[in-house]
Every structure is written in structure tokens, then in C-alpha cells.
Design a protein around this motif. Structure first.
Motif, PDB file in Angstrom:
ATOM      1  N   ALA A 114       0.833  -1.192   0.000  1.00  0.00           N
ATOM      2  CA  ALA A 114       0.000   0.000   0.000  1.00  0.00           C
ATOM      3  C   ALA A 114       0.877   1.254   0.000  1.00  0.00           C
ATOM      4  O   ALA A 114       1.987   1.252   0.531  1.00  0.00           O
ATOM      5  CB  ALA A 114      -0.913   0.002   1.218  1.00  0.00           C
ATOM      6  N   ILE A 115       0.380   2.312  -0.606  1.00  0.00           N
ATOM      7  CA  ILE A 115       1.073   3.596  -0.584  1.00  0.00           C
ATOM      8  C   ILE A 115       0.841   4.242   0.776  1.00  0.00           C
ATOM      9  O   ILE A 115      -0.298   4.338   1.241  1.00  0.00           O
ATOM     10  CB  ILE A 115       0.547   4.520  -1.701  1.00  0.00           C
ATOM     11  N   THR A 116       1.903   4.669   1.413  1.00  0.00           N
ATOM     12  CA  THR A 116       1.781   5.308   2.724  1.00  0.00           C
ATOM     13  C   THR A 116       2.173   6.778   2.635  1.00  0.00           C
ATOM     14  O   THR A 116       2.947   7.178   1.757  1.00  0.00           O
ATOM     15  CB  THR A 116       2.677   4.617   3.764  1.00  0.00           C
ATOM     16  N   ASP A 117       1.665   7.558   3.566  1.00  0.00           N
ATOM     17  CA  ASP A 117       2.040   8.971   3.605  1.00  0.00           C
ATOM     18  C   ASP A 117       3.534   9.128   3.845  1.00  0.00           C
ATOM     19  O   ASP A 117       4.180  10.031   3.296  1.00  0.00           O
ATOM     20  CB  ASP A 117       1.259   9.695   4.707  1.00  0.00           C
ATOM     21  N   ALA A 118       4.095   8.256   4.666  1.00  0.00           N
ATOM     22  CA  ALA A 118       5.529   8.323   4.952  1.00  0.00           C
ATOM     23  C   ALA A 118       6.340   8.129   3.679  1.00  0.00           C
ATOM     24  O   ALA A 118       7.371   8.784   3.469  1.00  0.00           O
ATOM     25  CB  ALA A 118       5.908   7.268   5.988  1.00  0.00           C
ATOM     26  N   GLU A 119       5.890   7.237   2.797  1.00  0.00           N
ATOM     27  CA  GLU A 119       6.583   7.006   1.524  1.00  0.00           C
ATOM     28  C   GLU A 119       6.515   8.249   0.643  1.00  0.00           C
ATOM     29  O   GLU A 119       7.508   8.639   0.019  1.00  0.00           O
ATOM     30  CB  GLU A 119       5.943   5.822   0.798  1.00  0.00           C
ATOM     31  N   LEU A 120       5.366   8.886   0.617  1.00  0.00           N
ATOM     32  CA  LEU A 120       5.201  10.083  -0.198  1.00  0.00           C
ATOM     33  C   LEU A 120       6.087  11.217   0.296  1.00  0.00           C
ATOM     34  O   LEU A 120       6.702  11.932  -0.504  1.00  0.00           O
ATOM     35  CB  LEU A 120       3.733  10.521  -0.182  1.00  0.00           C
TER      36      LEU A 120
END
Length: 255
Positions: free
Chosen positions: A108-114
Motif C-alpha cells: 500500500a502507498i503510505t504517507d511516509a513514503e510520499l
């Protein structure tokens, strides 16, 4: 309304705004989220991986556009074009991420990754001498994004995803044209910029490389995407890219 007002040529930013209004669609109202077919969605895992990469690139878009906004403070048309693109780029990111979450895609895409993607890029202004190359980069990135989303939509087996990707692809056509109009405006004011546009096209790199490295491709060697890429530059400059390459090589040999 006076006759002179009726005959007035719309400003570039007006044309961009009108086109955006005509192409408007709603993430909430127009996408049939409840009708997603998860089994069909997972029929092509590579397509979903490409969608995830595309969502990451769209999430990074504000950094790229903020640089262009600061570099074009003297251009009201550019401010409108980039403002519209900021909103629609967010809409693309939001809808792609929402689709992947709806089918439970992993990772899943996470805010931390962004946030990490943004922090990897040092935010610097675009110097005046780099503005034309960055505008060309923006234009051609949007041009190729149209074909990327269009081809993925043609491959998608879930009709909800196909519909979503078709809408995004249509947006990218407008974005590429608006960027082209901004460059054409500058060429009209200073034709000496044409060699910069041609050189930038030859040295093109998708801005998404700044975000994730290798940018996903929906159809390797897509002949139509490549042909229209070259044709877009020819319409702007009045010179074919292949002729510019020949002239550049001849000049190098002569020197």
C-alpha cells in the motif's frame, strides 16, 4: 456586450480554464467505486504495479510545478496553467491511490513514503536559462502520460479502472497542449528560443524520474506516442527533430 468584446481573442489562460471546465469529472460522482471487479483488477498484476508508480509520480507533481510557478511569476497564463495542473494532478493521485486501496493492493502507498520521495529532492528554483528546457520537459512528460494512461486503460479488464484511466488520459492531453501553448507564446516573442526547445526535446527526461527513478511504460516503443512526440515539437518549432539532429551532427563535424 460590445462588438469589440465579442471579437476579442480569448487569452491563453481563458482557453485553458474553459478546456478544464469542459473536461471536468468528479472522483466521487463519476467513478463507479462500488462496481469495481477485484478479480478482473488482479488479472494483470504488472498493470497494477505501473499504476502504483504512476500514483507516486502524481504525488510528486506539486514540487515540480512549484518550481515552474516561481520561475514564471511574470507570466499570468503560466500561473493559471500550473494552478489547474496542480489540482488535476492531485485528482489523479487521489483517484489512483483510492483504486489501489479499494482492491487491497500491496504494498500500500503510505504517507511516509510520499514524504520520503519529496525529501529526496532538494527544492531549488529554476534559473532563467533552464526555463525553456523545464517547460519542454513538462510538456513532453504530459504528452507521454496521455499515452501511458490510454494504453493502460485499453489493457485493463476491470471496466471501472478502464473508465478512470480514460478520464486521466484525456486530462493529460489538455495539460500537454497548455504547456505547448506556453512555449509557443515565448517562441512568438523570441524565435531565437527554437534551438533550445529542439535541444531539450532531444535530451528529454520524464520529470517522474526525479520521484521514482525509472518511469513505467505501458507499451514499449509505442509508435504513435513517438510519432506524435516528434510532431508536437515540429508544430512548435517549424523544424523536424530529425533535421535538427542532422544539422547538429554536421555542425559538430565542422567544428
Amino acid at each position: 456586450m460590445t462588438i469589440s468584446e465579442a471579437r476579442r481573442t480569448p487569452r491563453l489562460y481563458e482557453r485553458s480554464a474553459v478546456a478544464a471546465d469542459r473536461g471536468e469529472w468528479s472522483v466521487e460522482r463519476d467513478i463507479k467505486w462500488s462496481e469495481i471487479d477485484r478479480q478482473r483488477a488482479y488479472a494483470k498484476p504488472a498493470l497494477l504495479a505501473a499504476l502504483r508508480d504512476a500514483a507516486l509520480i502524481e504525488s510528486y507533481h506539486p514540487l515540480n510545478l512549484s518550481r515552474l510557478l516561481r520561475a514564471t511569476l511574470d507570466d499570468i497564463d503560466a500561473g493559471v496553467v500550473f494552478s489547474l495542473e496542480l489540482f488535476e494532478g492531485f485528482k489523479h493521485f487521489h483517484s489512483l491511490r483510492r483504486y489501489l486501496e479499494a482492491i487491497g493492493y500491496e504494498p500500500a502507498i503510505t504517507d511516509a513514503e510520499l514524504v520520503a520521495i519529496r525529501h529526496r529532492q532538494v527544492e531549488i528554483d529554476v534559473p532563467a536559462e533552464d526555463l525553456i528546457p523545464r517547460l519542454v520537459e513538462f510538456m513532453l512528460s504530459e504528452h507521454l502520460a496521455h499515452y501511458f494512461f490510454r494504453r493502460l486503460g485499453e489493457q485493463a479488464e476491470d471496466y471501472v479502472l478502464a473508465d478512470l484511466l480514460s478520464r486521466i488520459a484525456d486530462d493529460e492531453v489538455r495539460h500537454a497542449q497548455s504547456a505547448s501553448d506556453l512555449i509557443a507564446k515565448r517562441i512568438a516573442a523570441d524565435p531565437a528560443l527554437i534551438p533550445q526547445v529542439l535541444d531539450a526535446a532531444l535530451d528529454f527526461h520524464h520529470f517522474g524520474e526525479e520521484a521514482i527513478g525509472a518511469v513505467p511504460i505501458a507499451q514499449p516503443g509505442d509508435p504513435i506516442a513517438i510519432q506524435t512526440f516528434a510532431k508536437r515539437i515540429e508544430r512548435l518549432c517549424g523544424i523536424r527533430l530529425v533535421d535538427h539532429i542532422k544539422n547538429t551532427n554536421l555542425n559538430r563535424r565542422a567544428s
